[in-house]
Every structure is written in structure tokens, then in C-alpha cells.
Design an enzyme around this catalytic site. Structure first.
Site, PDB file in Angstrom:
ATOM      1  N   LYS A  44       6.710 -31.089 -70.175  1.00  0.00           N
ATOM      2  CA  LYS A  44       7.249 -32.365 -69.543  1.00  0.00           C
ATOM      3  C   LYS A  44       8.081 -32.244 -68.558  1.00  0.00           C
ATOM      4  O   LYS A  44       8.697 -32.933 -68.032  1.00  0.00           O
ATOM      5  CB  LYS A  44       7.812 -33.198 -70.876  1.00  0.00           C
ATOM      6  CG  LYS A  44       6.727 -33.882 -71.942  1.00  0.00           C
ATOM      7  CD  LYS A  44       7.281 -34.890 -72.748  1.00  0.00           C
ATOM      8  CE  LYS A  44       8.314 -34.498 -73.610  1.00  0.00           C
ATOM      9  NZ  LYS A  44       8.929 -35.741 -74.352  1.00  0.00           N
ATOM     10  N   LYS A  46      11.124 -30.656 -69.368  1.00  0.00           N
ATOM     11  CA  LYS A  46      12.394 -30.818 -69.933  1.00  0.00           C
ATOM     12  C   LYS A  46      12.786 -29.563 -70.877  1.00  0.00           C
ATOM     13  O   LYS A  46      11.990 -28.715 -71.229  1.00  0.00           O
ATOM     14  CB  LYS A  46      12.258 -31.855 -71.044  1.00  0.00           C
ATOM     15  CG  LYS A  46      12.322 -33.333 -70.533  1.00  0.00           C
ATOM     16  CD  LYS A  46      12.447 -34.223 -71.404  1.00  0.00           C
ATOM     17  CE  LYS A  46      12.919 -35.779 -70.893  1.00  0.00           C
ATOM     18  NZ  LYS A  46      13.075 -36.682 -72.069  1.00  0.00           N
TER      19      LYS A  46
HETATM   20  N1  C2G Z   1      14.945 -44.866 -74.600  1.00  0.00           N
HETATM   21  C1  C2G Z   1      15.338 -45.884 -74.636  1.00  0.00           C
HETATM   22  N2  C2G Z   1      16.721 -46.193 -73.743  1.00  0.00           N
HETATM   23  C2  C2G Z   1      17.141 -45.296 -73.252  1.00  0.00           C
HETATM   24  C3  C2G Z   1      16.558 -43.866 -73.296  1.00  0.00           C
HETATM   25  C4  C2G Z   1      15.623 -43.486 -74.111  1.00  0.00           C
HETATM   26  O1  C2G Z   1      14.870 -46.734 -74.914  1.00  0.00           O
HETATM   27  N3  C2G Z   1      18.361 -45.460 -72.534  1.00  0.00           N
HETATM   28  C5  C2G Z   1      13.764 -44.653 -75.224  1.00  0.00           C
HETATM   29  C6  C2G Z   1      12.657 -43.894 -74.429  1.00  0.00           C
HETATM   30  O2  C2G Z   1      11.889 -45.035 -73.645  1.00  0.00           O
HETATM   31  C7  C2G Z   1      11.740 -43.160 -75.427  1.00  0.00           C
HETATM   32  C8  C2G Z   1      12.526 -43.199 -76.624  1.00  0.00           C
HETATM   33  O3  C2G Z   1      13.819 -43.451 -76.448  1.00  0.00           O
HETATM   34  O4  C2G Z   1      10.685 -44.500 -76.062  1.00  0.00           O
HETATM   35  C9  C2G Z   1      12.971 -41.454 -76.470  1.00  0.00           C
HETATM   36  O5  C2G Z   1      13.361 -41.082 -75.478  1.00  0.00           O
HETATM   37  P1  C2G Z   1      13.214 -39.696 -74.733  1.00  0.00           P
HETATM   38  O6  C2G Z   1      13.561 -38.572 -75.732  1.00  0.00           O
HETATM   39  O7  C2G Z   1      13.666 -39.413 -73.484  1.00  0.00           O
HETATM   40  O8  C2G Z   1      11.609 -39.613 -74.661  1.00  0.00           O
HETATM   41  P2  C2G Z   1      10.799 -38.862 -73.612  1.00  0.00           P
HETATM   42  O9  C2G Z   1      11.178 -37.576 -73.118  1.00  0.00           O
HETATM   43  O10 C2G Z   1      10.364 -40.202 -72.707  1.00  0.00           O
HETATM   44  O11 C2G Z   1       9.175 -38.696 -74.482  1.00  0.00           O
HETATM   45  O12 C2G Z   1       4.581 -38.631 -75.042  1.00  0.00           O
HETATM   46  C10 C2G Z   1       5.674 -39.528 -74.950  1.00  0.00           C
HETATM   47  C11 C2G Z   1       6.929 -38.533 -74.778  1.00  0.00           C
HETATM   48  O13 C2G Z   1       7.014 -37.537 -75.629  1.00  0.00           O
HETATM   49  C12 C2G Z   1       8.319 -39.478 -74.605  1.00  0.00           C
END
Ligand code: C2G
Length: 129
Positions: A44, A46
Site C-alpha cells: 500500500k 505505507k
Molecule cells: N478513517 C476515518 N477517519 C480518519 C482516518 C481514517 O474514518 N480521519 C478510517 C479509514 O477510512 C479506514 C479506517 O479508518 O476505514 C482505517 O484507516 P487506515 O488505517 O488509514 O486504513 P487504510 O490504510 O485506508 O487501509 O483494504 C483497505 C485498506 O487496508 C484500508
């Protein structure tokens, strides 16, 4: 029993994550979190501050979370939805539309992101503190 599934890296756990998990759990009775492995995070683009094990321990302490499974690839979702009899896949709105191909298997709901907070913002703010 209504099973809800969501995915994420959940690094540097913050209010946006908790808001998502609380609302996701409220949509059903059992919440499964597919936690991105360190290897999948690299896919990803990250690099999490906390290791998978640390991120898992933090999530396990959250009352909304019932089960944590590993997210190892983009393709895992279809397999997980079938394996765990998932009724609803929930993701934050930054993913709006991205998982609509899974609507043949389960309901897909995108919840509004929490504004003003992100793992990236935390890192930036601390760097400039
Ligand atoms: N999130 C949110 N508000 C934020 C930050 C994050 O609602 N200010 C939500 C994201 O939309 C996600 C969840 O919290 O649903 C986890 O965020 P991340 O850890 O950044 O997830 P991400 O890297 O987007 O991984 O296959 C899908 C991916 O693994 C999602």
C-alpha cells in the site's frame, strides 16, 4: 447475528479510527477488523510506526472489536467475506465506491471520515512541533 467487517492499517491509533470502529460495530453485532500486515502495508506504500503485533494489541483493547484477522492482499476481502459470513463491509468515505464490486456478496457501506485527523497529520504535526 449480523457480522460487520472493516480493514485498515490502524497505525498511531487516533479518534478517526475509533469513530469508524464505533459506527461500524453499531451496524451489527460482531465486528471483524482485517488488519493490514507490515508486508501488505509495503504494497500500500505505507510504513507503519507500530508493528503488526503492536497494532493488533492496541485494537484488541477496543471494546467495539470482536476479532482481528490479517489483511495480506487487496484480494483477501472476497475470501474473508465468504469465510466469516460477513453481512456488511464498512470502510471510511476515502474508499467511496472502491469496494462496490463486493456487493454481490454483502452490503458495502462507506462512513464519513473524521475530519482533521490522520496518521499522516499526526506525524507532520509532531515533526513541526
Ligand atoms: N478513517 C476515518 N477517519 C480518519 C482516518 C481514517 O474514518 N480521519 C478510517 C479509514 O477510512 C479506514 C479506517 O479508518 O476505514 C482505517 O484507516 P487506515 O488505517 O488509514 O486504513 P487504510 O490504510 O485506508 O487501509 O483494504 C483497505 C485498506 O487496508 C484500508
Amino acid at each position: 447475528m449480523k457480522v460487520v467487517l472493516t480493514y485498515g492499517t490502524y497505525d498511531l491509533l487516533h479518534i478517526g479510527h475509533i469513530n469508524l470502529l464505533r459506527r461500524a460495530k453499531a451496524l451489527g453485532d460482531y465486528l471483524i477488523v482485517g488488519l493490514s500486515t507490515d508486508e501488505f502495508n509495503a504494497v500500500k506504500g505505507k510504513k507503519a510506526y507500530h508493528s503488526f503485533e503492536e497494532r493488533k494489541i492496541l485494537l484488541e483493547a477496543i471494546k467495539y472489536v470482536d476479532l482481528i484477522i490479517e489483511e495480506r492482499s487487496w484480494e483477501d476481502k472476497r475470501k474473508h467475506i465468504k469465510e466469516y459470513n460477513v453481512d456488511i463491509l464498512v470502510m471510511g468515505s476515502d474508499w467511496e465506491g472502491k469496494f462496490d464490486d463486493l456487493t454481490d456478496l454483502c452490503e458495502v457501506i462507506y462512513l464519513p471520515r473524521t475530519e482533521g485527523i490522520s496518521t499522516t497529520k499526526i506525524k507532520e504535526d509532531l515533526k513541526n512541533a
